[in-house]
Design a protein around this motif. Structure first.
Motif, PDB file in Angstrom:
ATOM      1  N   ALA A 196     -17.978  -9.722  -9.542  1.00  0.00           N
ATOM      2  CA  ALA A 196     -16.806 -10.514  -9.908  1.00  0.00           C
ATOM      3  C   ALA A 196     -15.493  -9.477  -9.792  1.00  0.00           C
ATOM      4  O   ALA A 196     -14.597  -9.534 -10.621  1.00  0.00           O
ATOM      5  N   THR A 197     -15.259  -9.313  -8.669  1.00  0.00           N
ATOM      6  CA  THR A 197     -13.948  -8.239  -8.341  1.00  0.00           C
ATOM      7  C   THR A 197     -13.265  -8.856  -7.116  1.00  0.00           C
ATOM      8  O   THR A 197     -13.781  -9.311  -6.179  1.00  0.00           O
ATOM      9  N   ILE A 198     -11.995  -8.787  -7.338  1.00  0.00           N
ATOM     10  CA  ILE A 198     -11.067  -9.144  -6.351  1.00  0.00           C
ATOM     11  C   ILE A 198     -10.255  -7.855  -5.700  1.00  0.00           C
ATOM     12  O   ILE A 198      -9.689  -7.161  -6.490  1.00  0.00           O
ATOM     13  N   PHE A 199     -10.215  -7.722  -4.548  1.00  0.00           N
ATOM     14  CA  PHE A 199      -9.567  -6.476  -4.035  1.00  0.00           C
ATOM     15  C   PHE A 199      -8.338  -7.074  -3.377  1.00  0.00           C
ATOM     16  O   PHE A 199      -8.383  -8.045  -2.532  1.00  0.00           O
ATOM     17  N   MET A 200      -7.126  -6.604  -3.745  1.00  0.00           N
ATOM     18  CA  MET A 200      -5.878  -7.292  -3.211  1.00  0.00           C
ATOM     19  C   MET A 200      -4.769  -6.015  -2.966  1.00  0.00           C
ATOM     20  O   MET A 200      -5.176  -4.904  -3.409  1.00  0.00           O
ATOM     21  N   GLU A 201      -3.746  -6.474  -2.167  1.00  0.00           N
ATOM     22  CA  GLU A 201      -2.626  -5.703  -1.891  1.00  0.00           C
ATOM     23  C   GLU A 201      -2.077  -4.985  -3.249  1.00  0.00           C
ATOM     24  O   GLU A 201      -1.959  -5.541  -4.245  1.00  0.00           O
ATOM     25  N   LYS A 202      -1.773  -3.540  -3.088  1.00  0.00           N
ATOM     26  CA  LYS A 202      -1.145  -2.772  -4.037  1.00  0.00           C
ATOM     27  C   LYS A 202       0.540  -3.117  -3.882  1.00  0.00           C
ATOM     28  O   LYS A 202       0.709  -2.472  -2.923  1.00  0.00           O
ATOM     29  N   ILE A 203       1.062  -3.668  -4.695  1.00  0.00           N
ATOM     30  CA  ILE A 203       2.595  -3.945  -4.445  1.00  0.00           C
ATOM     31  C   ILE A 203       3.400  -2.659  -4.909  1.00  0.00           C
ATOM     32  O   ILE A 203       3.250  -2.267  -5.973  1.00  0.00           O
ATOM     33  N   SER A 204       4.455  -2.323  -4.347  1.00  0.00           N
ATOM     34  CA  SER A 204       5.118  -1.193  -4.508  1.00  0.00           C
ATOM     35  C   SER A 204       6.331  -1.517  -4.741  1.00  0.00           C
ATOM     36  O   SER A 204       7.051  -2.117  -4.186  1.00  0.00           O
ATOM     37  N   GLY A 205       6.816  -1.354  -6.264  1.00  0.00           N
ATOM     38  CA  GLY A 205       7.894  -1.901  -6.776  1.00  0.00           C
ATOM     39  C   GLY A 205       7.913  -1.878  -8.251  1.00  0.00           C
ATOM     40  O   GLY A 205       7.086  -0.878  -8.845  1.00  0.00           O
ATOM     41  N   ILE A 206       8.637  -2.756  -8.898  1.00  0.00           N
ATOM     42  CA  ILE A 206       8.737  -2.646 -10.383  1.00  0.00           C
ATOM     43  C   ILE A 206       8.870  -4.006 -10.919  1.00  0.00           C
ATOM     44  O   ILE A 206       9.189  -4.985 -10.147  1.00  0.00           O
ATOM     45  N   THR A 207       8.090  -4.295 -12.066  1.00  0.00           N
ATOM     46  CA  THR A 207       8.232  -5.786 -12.652  1.00  0.00           C
ATOM     47  C   THR A 207       9.461  -5.930 -13.073  1.00  0.00           C
ATOM     48  O   THR A 207      10.381  -5.064 -13.373  1.00  0.00           O
ATOM     49  N   VAL A 208       9.920  -7.148 -12.968  1.00  0.00           N
ATOM     50  CA  VAL A 208      11.182  -7.751 -13.384  1.00  0.00           C
ATOM     51  C   VAL A 208      10.919  -7.483 -14.990  1.00  0.00           C
ATOM     52  O   VAL A 208      12.649  -7.196 -15.682  1.00  0.00           O
ATOM     53  N   LYS A 209      10.339  -7.314 -15.629  1.00  0.00           N
ATOM     54  CA  LYS A 209      10.502  -6.933 -17.156  1.00  0.00           C
ATOM     55  C   LYS A 209      10.948  -5.582 -17.217  1.00  0.00           C
ATOM     56  O   LYS A 209      11.838  -5.467 -17.880  1.00  0.00           O
ATOM     57  N   GLN A 210      10.222  -4.602 -16.592  1.00  0.00           N
ATOM     58  CA  GLN A 210      10.910  -3.292 -16.521  1.00  0.00           C
ATOM     59  C   GLN A 210      12.244  -3.356 -16.354  1.00  0.00           C
ATOM     60  O   GLN A 210      12.992  -2.594 -16.615  1.00  0.00           O
ATOM     61  N   ARG A 211      12.589  -4.025 -14.946  1.00  0.00           N
ATOM     62  CA  ARG A 211      14.067  -4.029 -14.447  1.00  0.00           C
ATOM     63  C   ARG A 211      14.847  -4.195 -15.572  1.00  0.00           C
ATOM     64  O   ARG A 211      16.028  -3.807 -15.740  1.00  0.00           O
TER      65      ARG A 211
END
Length: 226
Positions: free
Chosen positions: A85-100
């Protein structure tokens, strides 16, 4: 083929439904990936738990694939392992809108480009809803700003589903509106601009806007009644 999260990899986030891991390497990708593993719920019958878990994994993967295929900026789907039950996906390099927004809250968001941010968010939501994908958990934590290109990435489709109902799309927008109101004071102008871009980019947006007013009214009534 079964592909589990390697032992020793630290969990970077855990919610009510899943654990998220940052894999430093993955197959031939030197940048690694993100693995999202749904765990068993011991309070449910094993057969029911397996059925519900598989359904959520499949729906999340389908939503990611559907959005990416249509040209949206969402994490690239690499692999789905139903056995774990695991999904492997792209690691996004960036920052959340919340943190910004939190980083610039003390200066009334002087370092945030509201015009560009609202355009990216509004147009992304319009594209998603035009595909009849309902996110189910739209918060500023689930919107990320990429470091390398000017774009907002919608992440975490764990509660997503498919619906063409204007009501469901309105609820999606209302959840995001409440997230802005509760976490980011004085961002009413930003959210209104998001809705403006959404209106311009989605041909069925007027029906959604009408339903949004109804959803807001119900929300105010609930607040008054406690």
């Amino acid at each position: 083929m079964t592909m589990a999260v390697p032992s020793g990899v630290a969990c970077i986030k855990q919610g009510a439904e899943a654990r998220v891991f940052d894999l430093p390497t993955f197959l031939s990708l030197p940048q690694g990936c993100i693995a999202k593993e749904r765990f068993k719920k011991t309070y449910r019958h094993p057969d029911l738990d397996r059925q519900l878990t598989n359904k959520r994994v499949v729906q999340e993967a389908r939503s990611l694939y559907k959005c990416k295929k249509a040209g949206m900026d969402t994490p690239t789907l690499y692999f789905v392992d139903m056995n774990t039950a695991t999904i492997f996906m792209e690691k996004i390099s960036g920052i959340t809108v919340k943190q910004r927004l939190l980083d610039y809250q003390a200066t009334q968001y002087s370092g945030v480009d509201f015009a560009s941010l609202s355009k990216y968010i509004g147009e992304s939501l319009a594209k998603m809803h035009s595909l009849d994908v309902i996110h189910g958990d739209l918060t500023t934590s689930n919107l990320m700003i990429r470091e390398t290109i000017e774009s907002v990435v919608i992440i975490d489709f764990g509660l997503s589903y498919i619906s063409n109902l204007a009501e469901d799309k309105a609820v999606d927008l209302y959840v995001l509106e409440r997230a802005f109101a509760s976490t980011h004071p004085n961002t009413e102008e930003l959210f209104e601009s998001i809705l403006s871009h959404y209106l311009n980019a989605y041909k069925n947006s007027k029906a959604v806007m009408n339903k949004l007013e109804d959803v807001r009214l119900r929300g105010r009534k609930r607040s008054m009644l406690g």
